[in-house]
Design a protein around this motif. Sequence first.
Motif, short mmCIF file in Angstrom:
data_model
loop_
_atom_site.label_atom_id
_atom_site.label_comp_id
_atom_site.label_asym_id
_atom_site.label_seq_id
_atom_site.Cartn_x
_atom_site.Cartn_y
_atom_site.Cartn_z
N THR A 98 1.09 -1.07 -0.04
CA THR A 98 -0.08 -0.01 -0.09
C THR A 98 0.99 1.52 -0.04
O THR A 98 0.64 2.17 -0.67
CB THR A 98 -0.87 0.16 1.39
OG1 THR A 98 -1.47 -1.27 1.22
CG2 THR A 98 -1.81 1.09 1.03
N CYS A 99 1.89 1.28 0.72
CA CYS A 99 2.77 2.12 1.09
C CYS A 99 4.30 1.88 0.88
O CYS A 99 4.54 0.69 1.03
CB CYS A 99 2.60 3.24 2.01
SG CYS A 99 2.70 2.51 3.68
N HIS A 125 -2.70 1.75 -7.38
CA HIS A 125 -2.45 2.91 -6.57
C HIS A 125 -3.15 4.12 -7.22
O HIS A 125 -2.95 5.17 -6.99
CB HIS A 125 -1.01 3.02 -6.30
CG HIS A 125 -0.24 2.27 -5.42
ND1 HIS A 125 0.22 1.27 -5.88
CD2 HIS A 125 -0.33 2.43 -4.04
CE1 HIS A 125 0.77 0.40 -4.60
NE2 HIS A 125 0.42 1.42 -3.73
N ALA A 293 -3.15 6.34 -0.18
CA ALA A 293 -2.00 5.89 -0.77
C ALA A 293 -2.69 5.78 -2.46
O ALA A 293 -1.90 5.50 -3.39
CB ALA A 293 -1.61 4.47 -0.50
N HIS A 327 1.13 9.77 3.04
CA HIS A 327 0.20 9.68 2.48
C HIS A 327 -0.85 10.44 3.37
O HIS A 327 -1.62 11.25 2.76
CB HIS A 327 -0.37 8.31 2.30
CG HIS A 327 0.18 7.55 1.12
ND1 HIS A 327 0.75 6.18 1.26
CD2 HIS A 327 0.62 7.99 -0.17
CE1 HIS A 327 1.56 5.92 -0.04
NE2 HIS A 327 1.44 6.68 -0.62
N SER B 142 1.29 6.02 -10.80
CA SER B 142 1.23 5.90 -9.36
C SER B 142 2.50 5.47 -8.84
O SER B 142 2.51 5.28 -7.72
CB SER B 142 -0.10 4.97 -9.17
OG SER B 142 0.13 3.93 -9.40
N ARG B 149 2.90 10.02 -4.86
CA ARG B 149 1.34 10.20 -4.81
C ARG B 149 0.67 11.11 -3.76
O ARG B 149 -0.66 11.26 -4.05
CB ARG B 149 1.07 8.59 -4.25
CG ARG B 149 1.40 7.47 -5.17
CD ARG B 149 0.99 6.13 -4.69
NE ARG B 149 1.57 5.67 -3.41
CZ ARG B 149 2.67 4.66 -3.59
NH1 ARG B 149 3.26 4.62 -5.07
NH2 ARG B 149 3.36 4.46 -2.63
#
Lengths: 376, 430
Positions: A98-99, A125, A293, A327, B142, B149
């Motif tokens: 996710t990150c 993403h 994210a 994020h 992305s 992002r």
Amino acid sequence: MEDLRYFAEMASELNNAEIQAWKRAGKRVIGTVCSNIPEELIYAAGILPIRLRAPRLQDTSSADSLLHRINCSYTRSVLELLLRGELGFLDGIVTTNTCDHMLRLAGELQAEARMPFIHYFSMYHALGKAADEWFVLEMEKLKGSLEQAFSMKISDDDVRRAIFVYNRTRRLMGQLNEFRKADPPPLSGTEYFQIVLAGMSTPREQFNDRLEALLPLIQSRRAGGAVQSRLMVVGGGCDAPEFIEFIERKGARIVTDGLCFGMRHYSGTIDENDANPLHAIALRYTNRAACPAIINGFPQSYGILSKLIREWGVQGVICARLKFCDHWAGARKLLAEELRKDGLPLLDLEREYSTTSSGQMSTRIQAFLEMLKSQA
Amino acid sequence: MGKPFERTVEIVNGLMRPMAQFWLDNPMPPFEDYARLYSAIINNNADNYERVAAAMCDPQRKVALFEFGLVPQPFYAFDCAPLCLEFYPSFFTRTNMNVVYEFLDAAEQAGLPSDVCSTDRFIVGAALSDELPDNAFFVTSSSPCDGTRIAYPILHKLLDCPMLYLEAPFRYDREAIRYYARQLKSELIPFLEQITKKPFDIDRLREAVIESNKAYEYLVDIHDTFTVKPAPHPGLLRIMPYGSFIQGAGHPGLTETLKLLRDDAVGRVREGRTQGPFEEKHRVLWVHVPPTYDMELFNWMEEHFGAMVVTNSLSSTAILEPIDTTSLDTMLEGIAWQGLDMTMSLMRFDTEKLIDFSLHAYDHYQCDCMIVTQHVGCNSICGARGLIRKVCRKRDIPVLFIEFDYNDDRVLPPELMRTQIEEFFTTVME
């Protein structure tokens, strides 16, 4: 309230009594690290998915030597649990990207975990048709991986049954949330979060039954006088009811949230009639409030948050973001600008994962609540 | 607030062009032998910025602001002037740090925390300070990182100009590349048609791709010469061709510059005169980003320790094939592959793959040590530290970790960085 004690107990430990009983029955448990991982698929395999947390963990020194101090304290805490052997009850882990923190945690888990099953679920993403397609592809990989690791087959009917169970949870959680619109709400934010966490840490059918039985009791509960301020809390890696309690002790009530350990986990239902159940699951994940994210997810996310703000009568928002979480740093900025237009104050609280209280936070929350009071 | 791109153009005219000329007129010892190469690469860089400035004033054209995850060829096919924003901070870190501080401060005052990557803070600060070019649009994927992002949605709000987001897969197989290529076809091309008001012309794209293939062949040749001991060309000259490729692939100016560098490097190898001004004692793999504010660092390493940075984990391993120009699909697949597997986009790799990739470069270029920078805004490279260290111990590779900010010399000033490097080469590597 006696009936709430069960949920508080289940929330207070990662390897709680229900999980131990599940394991004693010879069944498997898989840990997940992010609300973007489709638990339904794991449940369809007859395996209990639980969201990894590290209640009350303060020291992450072993993990710090592998990850870095600029990696968020949630990822370091999960790794610390693994290094201490406290995840030994798991039969596997599903990691994700996710990150960047999660991406590198995945690397460490893959290298360090001695479990029969470690799967890397590659997240999208950016929202759009491509993301729906990608999510289905990744679910197919996860499904194949589960089948291979545990020598089983997951049929469409298995997936549909899991969808049914998870939808039931989400509907029940929706009903519980409706009660929080009342002024005063019949349950505190702290109690609500204990229920939320219990749902991530117990077999779902059991949780559903317990929750269904609890709902009428909550509905008929008589709350005290009106609360001073009705707040929303947003942010990442926020899974400590003690933190919510710390805020509420100052006279506020958390009535709704935008947390991955909260609203995002339980919002939305899956179309049970879709011919392709994996596609149906994908749509539920991509249509809910987007994680920060997701590069183009803010408009969708804010649309949902602003609806919650209106309908739950929110007077102020607390953004409890983890230190080094880029994020949420970006989302906080975008959120603050939108909230300003709507005349709603936002308190930015940077915190570490294990921090549930501090003198500085206390002063800032107090000042925020006083400011809200003076505006009322 | 000045006019958009004003300070950039001032630096191009007031510093870069004179510097390029200075190299020709007064070659600096002991690098006289490389003067025309330095001059050519500076001029190529300056040309790139001048083309952007020209497009700003041309109602028939647009400036394409893009990110790692993409390459310039599709923008040339629509007659746009591309500018890779990830490189933009290094334009100023090499020429005027005060502008860098100003932009970073502007972003922080606007609410971006100081622990967000300085590249993204710089870009947001440049937008707030009105320095980004106008008559522009954005295309970003992305990938590669958290900073990207968050920066682009903020830019989108600040600039209110057209923006396209593409979904970059965090896998690296053929399926993932095709997934990305499908988005180039179904989203990027229609977006460019709409913005530029020009119909897509496959022959224009093919022209740009063929041009980039020529440049790519030169780039691969240049990198191949660095496997030779001693490696030809001094420090920074080894890093610059790759960065130039990302910024200008598809433009004949880049091809010409890389040909010059390639002919020189290959000629030196053929004639057995790759030895530069300093004796090569160590061959260094630089992992992740070098400091962009210390232009002399690599030369200093060569002079004092004979330490040659012969490859960089993000920019010196040519792993791709030239793009197949047979059809639109093959071209887009090649463009997707280049965009995703070059430079910082490699950071989307999982840790094991990232380390394997670096080790491949280490072996291929016959290195004897690694310098791994831990850019304090990069959660990704910092998070890979433990596994990199473990692998290096296992393989007995001497490694130096340096924590710094590659755009901001206030975090680790050049003198302190050099002290760490000196200690490494005078103790571990002695």
